[in-house]
Write a protein that holds these residues in place. Structure first.
Motif, PDB file in Angstrom:
ATOM      1  N   THR A 218       0.725  -1.314  -0.009  1.00  9.73           N
ATOM      2  CA  THR A 218       0.020  -0.017   0.003  1.00  9.73           C
ATOM      3  C   THR A 218       0.733   1.187   0.044  1.00  9.73           C
ATOM      4  OG1 THR A 218      -1.961   1.039   1.033  1.00  9.73           O
ATOM      5  CG2 THR A 218      -0.409   0.097   2.618  1.00  9.73           C
ATOM      6  N   LEU A 220       1.624   5.041   1.776  1.00 12.13           N
ATOM      7  CA  LEU A 220       1.612   5.967   3.149  1.00 12.13           C
ATOM      8  C   LEU A 220       1.888   7.120   2.803  1.00 12.13           C
ATOM      9  CD1 LEU A 220       2.554   3.335   5.724  1.00 12.13           C
ATOM     10  CD2 LEU A 220       0.002   3.918   4.914  1.00 12.13           C
ATOM     11  N   TRP A 276      -1.686  -6.234   7.250  1.00 10.84           N
ATOM     12  CA  TRP A 276      -2.440  -4.945   7.296  1.00 10.84           C
ATOM     13  C   TRP A 276      -2.451  -4.691   8.767  1.00 10.84           C
ATOM     14  CZ3 TRP A 276      -3.498  -1.604   4.161  1.00 10.84           C
ATOM     15  CH2 TRP A 276      -4.267  -0.568   4.404  1.00 10.84           C
ATOM     16  N   ASP A 277      -2.476  -5.299   9.593  1.00  3.96           N
ATOM     17  CA  ASP A 277      -2.452  -4.991  11.073  1.00  3.96           C
ATOM     18  C   ASP A 277      -1.299  -4.159  11.423  1.00  3.96           C
ATOM     19  OD1 ASP A 277      -1.211  -7.268  11.077  1.00  3.96           O
ATOM     20  OD2 ASP A 277      -2.184  -8.095  13.038  1.00  3.96           O
ATOM     21  N   GLU A 280      -1.406  -0.793   9.763  1.00  2.00           N
ATOM     22  CA  GLU A 280      -2.078   0.172  10.569  1.00  2.00           C
ATOM     23  C   GLU A 280      -1.563   0.817  11.882  1.00  2.00           C
ATOM     24  OE1 GLU A 280      -6.075   1.162  10.472  1.00  2.00           O
ATOM     25  OE2 GLU A 280      -4.703   1.649   8.672  1.00  2.00           O
ATOM     26  N   ASP A 281      -0.988  -0.187  12.456  1.00  2.00           N
ATOM     27  CA  ASP A 281      -0.273   0.255  13.732  1.00  2.00           C
ATOM     28  C   ASP A 281       0.888   1.219  13.221  1.00  2.00           C
ATOM     29  OD1 ASP A 281       0.476  -0.090  16.554  1.00  2.00           O
ATOM     30  OD2 ASP A 281       2.352  -0.780  15.759  1.00  2.00           O
ATOM     31  N   ARG A 283       1.335   3.112  10.575  1.00  2.00           N
ATOM     32  CA  ARG A 283       0.559   4.474  10.206  1.00  2.00           C
ATOM     33  C   ARG A 283       0.135   5.400  11.326  1.00  2.00           C
ATOM     34  NH1 ARG A 283      -4.178   6.681   9.956  1.00  2.00           N
ATOM     35  NH2 ARG A 283      -5.156   4.843  10.912  1.00  2.00           N
ATOM     36  N   ARG A 284      -0.410   4.742  12.448  1.00  2.00           N
ATOM     37  CA  ARG A 284      -1.018   5.504  13.345  1.00  2.00           C
ATOM     38  C   ARG A 284       0.054   6.138  14.473  1.00  2.00           C
ATOM     39  NH1 ARG A 284      -4.925   1.115  14.036  1.00  2.00           N
ATOM     40  NH2 ARG A 284      -3.524   0.282  15.399  1.00  2.00           N
ATOM     41  N   GLN A 289      -0.735   8.973   6.521  1.00  2.00           N
ATOM     42  CA  GLN A 289      -2.141   8.626   5.959  1.00  2.00           C
ATOM     43  C   GLN A 289      -2.206   7.594   4.834  1.00  2.00           C
ATOM     44  OE1 GLN A 289      -4.275  11.968   4.216  1.00  2.00           O
ATOM     45  NE2 GLN A 289      -6.114  11.415   5.427  1.00  2.00           N
ATOM     46  N   ILE A 290      -3.009   6.796   4.718  1.00  2.00           N
ATOM     47  CA  ILE A 290      -3.225   5.846   3.475  1.00  2.00           C
ATOM     48  C   ILE A 290      -3.348   6.725   2.261  1.00  2.00           C
ATOM     49  CG2 ILE A 290      -4.488   3.753   2.610  1.00  2.00           C
ATOM     50  CD1 ILE A 290      -5.284   3.176   5.463  1.00  2.00           C
ATOM     51  N   GLU A 293      -6.799   6.139   0.250  1.00  2.00           N
ATOM     52  CA  GLU A 293      -8.083   6.723   1.185  1.00  2.00           C
ATOM     53  C   GLU A 293      -7.706   8.202   1.213  1.00  2.00           C
ATOM     54  OE1 GLU A 293     -10.057   5.117   5.031  1.00  2.00           O
ATOM     55  OE2 GLU A 293      -8.013   5.798   5.198  1.00  2.00           O
TER      56      GLU A 293
END
Length: 588
Positions: A218, A220, A276-277, A280-281, A283-284, A289-290, A293
């Motif tokens: 993905t 970021l 993916w998890d 996501e971790d 990214r936060r 930001q994705i 999206e």
């Protein structure tokens, strides 16, 4: 042989090479072969276009519509929910085969496998079992069921149509059922007692596991205040700290030549790979930001739901980029990440050309989940549980399908007319929407049938079939009709693994008739052998669409199909040599 026969051989060889290479769509290959035969003067325009008006082509199109009505109405959902309660993988395998085989006699096999694939993956994830233990038997069972009736698979309808062209009376809807049921029982027993020990036993990290299909790629975007601003990728040690692995650093439309040594700035986009998890971790914690999206989001402010979807065989999404594929989907959704088995993607997401088996992580509006489930272009691998009750439309769809089978089985109406009437009835009763029947139709198969049927005319018109039969009979003919039947079965099975089931039927039915005539026996056993050998493709992942689906979803290797499928083909061949002459004698 004359020059036209040799030219036909060249066209067939070229088509076989293209079919086997999968470099080009099957319908395009068929159209190229048709155009070549017309350009060479082997077929006139009337002969070349006759395949599109053939009753087999029309009937297959109508049966697709009927299958679509069963699928879209939710008629299979109660059975799917019941099977989802099973906890033991071996019991799930047996239950899936026993459920799918009978339904496969009347419903399109690809739709069946697409319906039951997600629940099989969920049970495997829940029990920590490799999906490879379950999915291949499920795909084989769909084929076993399809051969049990004249309506179960397009190759059966095609064999019947070609047989009628040669003067044989039409086969009945249930004429194949007795033999097909016996072979299905033997096949299921083999898969449970022998085949399950030949299936892969490992649980690969790349296998589908609930909402974790493997390592996604993905984009970021680095935002103001991100902890990465001013550092380099090498200094950030993303793999060690977060379990996320950077692939590229994108700045505007430029790729940085030395991404690991380049200082990260606001607005840069990191192309990363990971579960993916963990993404996501990361990214936060890093203030990212994705990017997809951020660019597209969800219109209307709907509540986003994550869903994993796999690009299905014969999908219009194949060979299109994500940018090209975004708009025809018909629902509000954004591709957040992509996973491709066995490869690490290094292109920007919008530049990736989709392939069959690609898994997309999709953020979709919760209100559009029904549209997502109904999308024929993808197979939903994970979604929220749906506890809806059986709708009235589902009962109507099942009743209409039963009516079509009964009316055609009792010979009150010809099969094409009964199927068309059933499709009209499903449309009028709302079993599918007004546009669904066109969007859900597998047009590749329809065009393939229309374009490949004239090839059989060319084989007979040029005398090529006589030459092939003469060579075959010199090898097998002196041993009697049973050996000739074996030759026809094995040659059809081989061509099916190379070309697919419909082209092999077109090539072999004319040859089967020539073999029967040279021996002075009834042609029906030979046509049945062609139909059964073509409809049971077990040895490769490319011979049948359901094999292709589970090949990607189950993480199989090509050799897994050969190890499990070749003994199954040998079992079916041996039983067919014993049973076909019993049900259709050489001298009736």
């Amino acid at each position: 042989m004359n020059w036209q026969a040799w030219a036909t051989v060249a066209v067939i060889a070229g088509a076989m090479a293209l079919f086997a290479s999968e470099k080009m769509r099957i319908d395009v290959v068929a159209l190229i072969a048709l155009a070549a035969l017309m350009a060479l003067g082997i077929l006139d325009p009337h002969e070349a276009l006759a395949g599109f008006s053939n009753e087999a082509t029309v009937t297959v199109a109508a049966m697709f519509a009927l299958s679509l009505g069963i699928e879209r109405s939710g008629a299979l959902e109660p059975l799917a929910r019941l099977l989802a309660r099973i906890r033991r993988p071996w019991l799930l395998t047996l239950a899936l085969m026993l459920a799918i085989a009978p339904i496969g006699a009347f419903v399109k096999n690809v739709a069946l496998v697409a319906t039951f694939l997600p629940l099989a993956l969920r049970v495997c994830a829940r029990t920590r079992t490799s999906p490879a233990r379950v999915l291949l038997p499920m795909a084989y069972a769909a084929q076993m069921g399809g051969v049990c009736t004249l309506l179960g698979t397009s190759s059966n309808l095609l064999a019947d149509s070609l047989a009628q062209r040669h003067g044989l009376p039409a086969f009945g809807v249930f004429e194949f059922t007795e033999l097909g049921a016996l072979l299905a029982v033997a096949g299921i027993a083999y898969l449970m007692l022998v085949g399950r020990w030949l299936l892969p036993r490992h649980v690969d990290a790349e296998q589908p596991q609930a909402l974790d299909i493997g390592s996604y790629v993905t984009e970021l975007r680095v935002m103001h205040g991100s902890a990465l601003v001013g550092t380099t990728i090498a200094a950030a040690r993303l793999g060690e700290r977060y379990g996320v692995y950077p692939l590229e650093l994108l700045r505007g439309d430029r790729r940085m030549w030395e991404p690991r040594a380049q200082e990260i700035a606001v607005g840069d986009v990191l192309l990363v790979r990971g579960d993916w998890d963990k993404i996501e971790d990361f990214r936060r914690r890093a203030g990212l930001q994705i990017a997809p999206e951020h660019r597209y989001g969800l219109p209307g402010g709907g509540a986003p739901v994550l869903a994993e979807v796999m690009v299905a065989p014969a999908s219009r999404l194949e060979d299109r980029t994500l940018a090209e594929a975004r708009y025809p989907w018909g629902y509000a959704g954004t591709v957040l990440a992509i996973h491709r088995r066995g490869q690490v993607l290094r292109e920007k997401l919008d530049d990736v050309r989709l392939e069959v088996g690609d898994v997309l992580l999709l953020a979709v509006d919760e209100r559009d989940l029904a549209k997502l489930r109904a999308d024929e272009q993808v197979v939903v691998l994970s979604e929220r549980e749906d506890a809806r009750r059986v709708s009235r439309r589902a009962l109507v769809a099942v009743a209409i399908m039963a009516g079509v089978v009964a009316v055609s089985g009792l010979k009150w109406l010809p099969i094409p007319f009964a199927a068309i009437c059933g499709a009209v009835a499903m449309a009028l009763t709302g079993c599918f929407g007004r546009k669904d029947v066109y969007e859900g139709m597998d047009w590749k198969v329809i065009v393939l049938l229309g374009a490949i049927l004239p090839l059989g005319t060319a084989i007979e018109k040029t005398g090529l079939s006589h030459a092939v039969v003469g060579t075959g009979m010199a090898l097998f003919g002196t041993h009697g009709p049973l050996w000739a039947l074996l030759m026809v079965y094995l040659l059809t099975a081989l061509l099916t693994e190379l070309m697919g089931h419909n082209p092999s039927v077109v090539l072999m039915v004319g040859i089967a008739f020539q073999v029967a005539q040279s021996l002075g026996v009834d042609a029906r056993p030979f046509v049945v052998a062609v139909a059964f050998a073509a409809a049971t493709s077990f040895a490769t992942p490319v011979g049948y669409p359901t094999n292709t689906m589970v090949y990607y979803a189950g993480g199989y290797r090509f050799t897994d199909f050969m190890r499990v499928g070749i003994p199954l083909i040998a079992l079916f061949c041996a039983l067919s040599m014993w049973l076909i002459p019993h049900f259709w004698p050489f001298h009736p």
